[in-house]
Write an enzyme that holds these catalytic residues in place. Structure first.
Site, PDB file in Angstrom:
ATOM      1  N   LYS A  22       0.838  -1.205   0.000  1.00 42.87           N
ATOM      2  CA  LYS A  22       0.000   0.000   0.000  1.00 42.87           C
ATOM      3  C   LYS A  22       0.875   1.258   0.000  1.00 42.87           C
ATOM      4  CE  LYS A  22      -1.554   1.616   4.134  1.00 42.87           C
ATOM      5  NZ  LYS A  22      -1.343   3.011   4.510  1.00 42.87           N
ATOM      6  N   ASN A  23       1.844   1.300   0.923  1.00 43.26           N
ATOM      7  CA  ASN A  23       2.615   2.536   1.082  1.00 43.26           C
ATOM      8  C   ASN A  23       3.581   2.786  -0.070  1.00 43.26           C
ATOM      9  OD1 ASN A  23       1.225   3.066   3.367  1.00 43.26           O
ATOM     10  ND2 ASN A  23       2.867   2.545   4.798  1.00 43.26           N
ATOM     11  N   ARG A  96      -4.368  10.589   4.359  1.00 40.01           N
ATOM     12  CA  ARG A  96      -3.310  11.597   4.489  1.00 40.01           C
ATOM     13  C   ARG A  96      -2.318  11.529   3.323  1.00 40.01           C
ATOM     14  NH1 ARG A  96       0.042  12.506   7.234  1.00 40.01           N
ATOM     15  NH2 ARG A  96      -0.253  14.523   8.161  1.00 40.01           N
ATOM     16  N   CYS A 120      -3.830  12.610  12.972  1.00 44.69           N
ATOM     17  CA  CYS A 120      -4.653  11.404  12.910  1.00 44.69           C
ATOM     18  C   CYS A 120      -4.457  10.658  14.217  1.00 44.69           C
ATOM     19  CB  CYS A 120      -4.321  10.560  11.691  1.00 44.69           C
ATOM     20  SG  CYS A 120      -2.774   9.693  11.830  1.00 44.69           S
ATOM     21  N   ARG A 125       1.364  14.509  12.945  1.00 43.30           N
ATOM     22  CA  ARG A 125       1.683  14.329  11.536  1.00 43.30           C
ATOM     23  C   ARG A 125       1.853  15.641  10.755  1.00 43.30           C
ATOM     24  NH1 ARG A 125      -0.415   8.943   9.643  1.00 43.30           N
ATOM     25  NH2 ARG A 125       1.411   9.180   8.328  1.00 43.30           N
ATOM     26  N   PRO A 126       2.853  16.448  11.134  1.00 41.39           N
ATOM     27  CA  PRO A 126       3.090  17.698  10.397  1.00 41.39           C
ATOM     28  C   PRO A 126       3.630  17.437   8.989  1.00 41.39           C
ATOM     29  CG  PRO A 126       4.856  17.311  11.985  1.00 41.39           C
ATOM     30  CD  PRO A 126       3.838  16.217  12.198  1.00 41.39           C
ATOM     31  N   ASP A 128       5.701  20.036   7.590  1.00 43.21           N
ATOM     32  CA  ASP A 128       6.650  21.148   7.431  1.00 43.21           C
ATOM     33  C   ASP A 128       7.871  20.762   6.590  1.00 43.21           C
ATOM     34  OD1 ASP A 128       7.059  19.470   9.760  1.00 43.21           O
ATOM     35  OD2 ASP A 128       8.757  20.740  10.268  1.00 43.21           O
ATOM     36  N   ASP A 322       5.379   0.787  11.853  1.00 44.11           N
ATOM     37  CA  ASP A 322       4.141   0.156  11.365  1.00 44.11           C
ATOM     38  C   ASP A 322       4.019  -1.310  11.798  1.00 44.11           C
ATOM     39  OD1 ASP A 322       3.478   2.526  10.206  1.00 44.11           O
ATOM     40  OD2 ASP A 322       4.036   1.949   8.168  1.00 44.11           O
ATOM     41  N   ARG A 414      -8.285  -0.468   5.305  1.00 44.23           N
ATOM     42  CA  ARG A 414      -7.478   0.544   4.604  1.00 44.23           C
ATOM     43  C   ARG A 414      -6.114  -0.018   4.225  1.00 44.23           C
ATOM     44  NH1 ARG A 414      -6.075   4.583   8.280  1.00 44.23           N
ATOM     45  NH2 ARG A 414      -4.662   5.078   6.602  1.00 44.23           N
TER      46      ARG A 414
END
Ligand code: EPU
Length: 458
Positions: A22-23, A96, A120, A125-126, A128, A322, A414
């Protein structure tokens, strides 16, 4: 909403194939925005996040021009219209990873408007570092009504030296964004403190097939020599290392014997190291063709009681955040005290309180959790509003005595394709139910008729 009902206590046995990652697939799909030629991706998992990414690409003028349904499925996407530039809140809030269209859009269309992703369940979860990286390539960035608005002055970014380190190490999707953007920039870009995750290596492989000139992907320094245009490509997504690691834990926690096919062992060294320390054997099986450490066959089984270990999550090649919840759940049945420290998302412990409801002995102190192994977990209704935490609860349910109900499995859906059916094929007793029916059977208020009091005499 769906839930899993798990009757625990069955050893898992048999063979299972790991799906495409997925990622990896999410930024690969976003990379299709870098060209007007067709991009074919093979072994794309059938997951809610992938559907949401396809919805987003559709809004940005992309069309799915071919698809082979079934497992593994492949699809060809092609940009038909480059006039849109807005990734709306309605889609980004569901996923996201929508942020990873920012780099490709800016590089190809010179403009991108992407709803700023919020926090989340696993933390703030920035983004920047994504923005700083793109600014270093010359992008002008502002915020408008909750959207990030990015433009490339004179239509094209320019190569630069970019440092992507933050307080928790590098950023995976930030590296994907800057690397993708730099492929079409004028001149050379050097990303220092780049994420080394296998998903970045896979993205660099697709971009290179499309004509990009990239060196060093998989190391902390990536060099990208910008080119004038990119073309189409045909690429097979790497197998999902997190799914593979989760299946390894499923074999370990049930004292099973599972052979994992299409296993990206090379991307799982830290996890396998911890499994060995726990007394779990992970043995690569001989292959009939050319050996491929990213697509091998591994037999996983326990050598005896599960030993306690220390685990600290780190950026790749360290132990992946994860897989933290799945290992933590497995260690609940270890034969002593384990210590698990989360260094990427220090708040990512939604599973801890739920595991406690199943009889786990777990104490949290900030980013560290001490797990005192117990002989037995007991089934209970549980819920976690995060994908990997939910996976940890499913694992605990597989080993627990009695029945575990994992509620709201849309989080799991998901990231894991039909996990219930696939674990079922290994012998797990697990069914998917719609919980609405049961809720609707509970009356809103007591409806039994009651005698009216007689009117009182005046
Ligand atoms: N960070 C910053 N600033 C940024 C970006 C990140 O400080 O601009 C911090 C984060 O808060 C975190 C750390 O850096 O502490 C690492 O975050 P990263 O940006 O690497 O996370 P991501 O790219 O948004 C991806 C995966 C996650 C996975 C992380 C870490 C995808 C779609 N998501 O997220 O996967 O946990 O890398 O490996 O690739 C999951 O699959 O369940 C999942 C959450």
């Amino acid at each position: 909403m769906d839930r899993f009902v798990i009757k625990g206590g069955t050893r898992l046995e048999g063979s299972i194939r790991v799906n495409g990652s997925k990622n990896a697939a999410l930024p690969l799909l976003a990379a299709s925005l870098l060209t007007d030629q067709p991009v074919t991706l093979r072994d794309v998992p059938d997951l809610a996040d992938i559907s949401n990414m396809l919805r987003l690409l559709g809004e940005l003028g992309c069309r799915k021009v071919a698809e082979s349904i079934g497992s593994p499925r492949s699809m060809t996407v092609r940009v038909a219209d480059e006039s849109a530039s807005h990734a709306r809140y309605e889609i980004v809030r569901t996923m996201r990873a929508g942020i990873c269209i920012l780099g490709p859009m800016l590089a190809r269309r010179g403009v991108a408007r992407v709803s700023m992703p919020g926090g989340c369940a696993i933390g703030d979860r920035p983004v920047d570092l994504h923005l700083r990286g793109l600014q270093a390539l010359g992008a002008r960035i502002s915020l408008d009504s909750g959207d990030i608005v990015a433009t490339a002055p004179s239509g094209r970014l320019r190569g630069a030296r970019v440092f992507l380190g933050g307080p928790f190490g590098s950023t995976v999707l930030g590296t994907a964004n800057v690397m993708s953007a730099a492929t079409l920039a004028r001149g050379t870009t050097v990303i220092e403190c780049a994420a080394c995750e296998p998903e970045i290596v896979d993205l660099a492989a697709l971009l290179s097939r499309m004509g990009a000139r990239i060196e060093g992907a998989g190391s902390p320094r990536i060099t990208i020599h910008g080119v004038e245009a990119l073309g189409g490509a045909d690429h097979t997504v790497i197998p999902d290392r997190i799914e593979a690691g989760t299946l390894m834990c499923a074999a370990a926690i049930t004292d099973g014997d599972v052979t994992i096919e299409n296993c990206p062992l090379d991307a799982l060294m830290a996890a396998v190291d911890r499994l060995h320390a726990m007394g779990v054997l992970v043995e690569e099986q001989p292959s009939s063709g050319e050996p491929d450490p990213m697509r091998c066959s591994c037999r996983v089984r326990r050598a005896g009681p599960m030993r306690p270990v220390e685990i600290t999550t780190q950026p790749h090649p360290g132990f992946p955040t994860d897989l933290q919840a799945q290992f933590l759940a497995t260690l609940c049945l270890g034969s002593g005290n384990s210590v698990v420290t989360e260094k990427i998302f220090p708040e990512r412990f939604l599973h801890v309180a739920e595991l406690t409801r199943m009889g786990a002995q777990v104490v949290r102190a900030g980013p560290t959790v001490i797990v005192s192994g117990v002989h037995r977990l007991v089934g209970a209704p549980v819920m976690a509003s995060d994908l990997r935490a939910s996976a940890g609860l499913v694992l605990a349910g597989l080993a627990a005595g009695g029945t575990t109900v994992v509620n709201r499995v849309y989080h799991l859906d998901r990231g894991y394709e039909r996990l219930d059916e696939r674990l079922g094929a290994l012998g797990a007793r697990i069914t998917r139910e719609d919980d609405r029916a049961e809720v609707e059977r509970i009356p809103l208020v007591e409806t039994k008729s009651v005698a009216q009091p007689a009117a009182s005499a005046v």
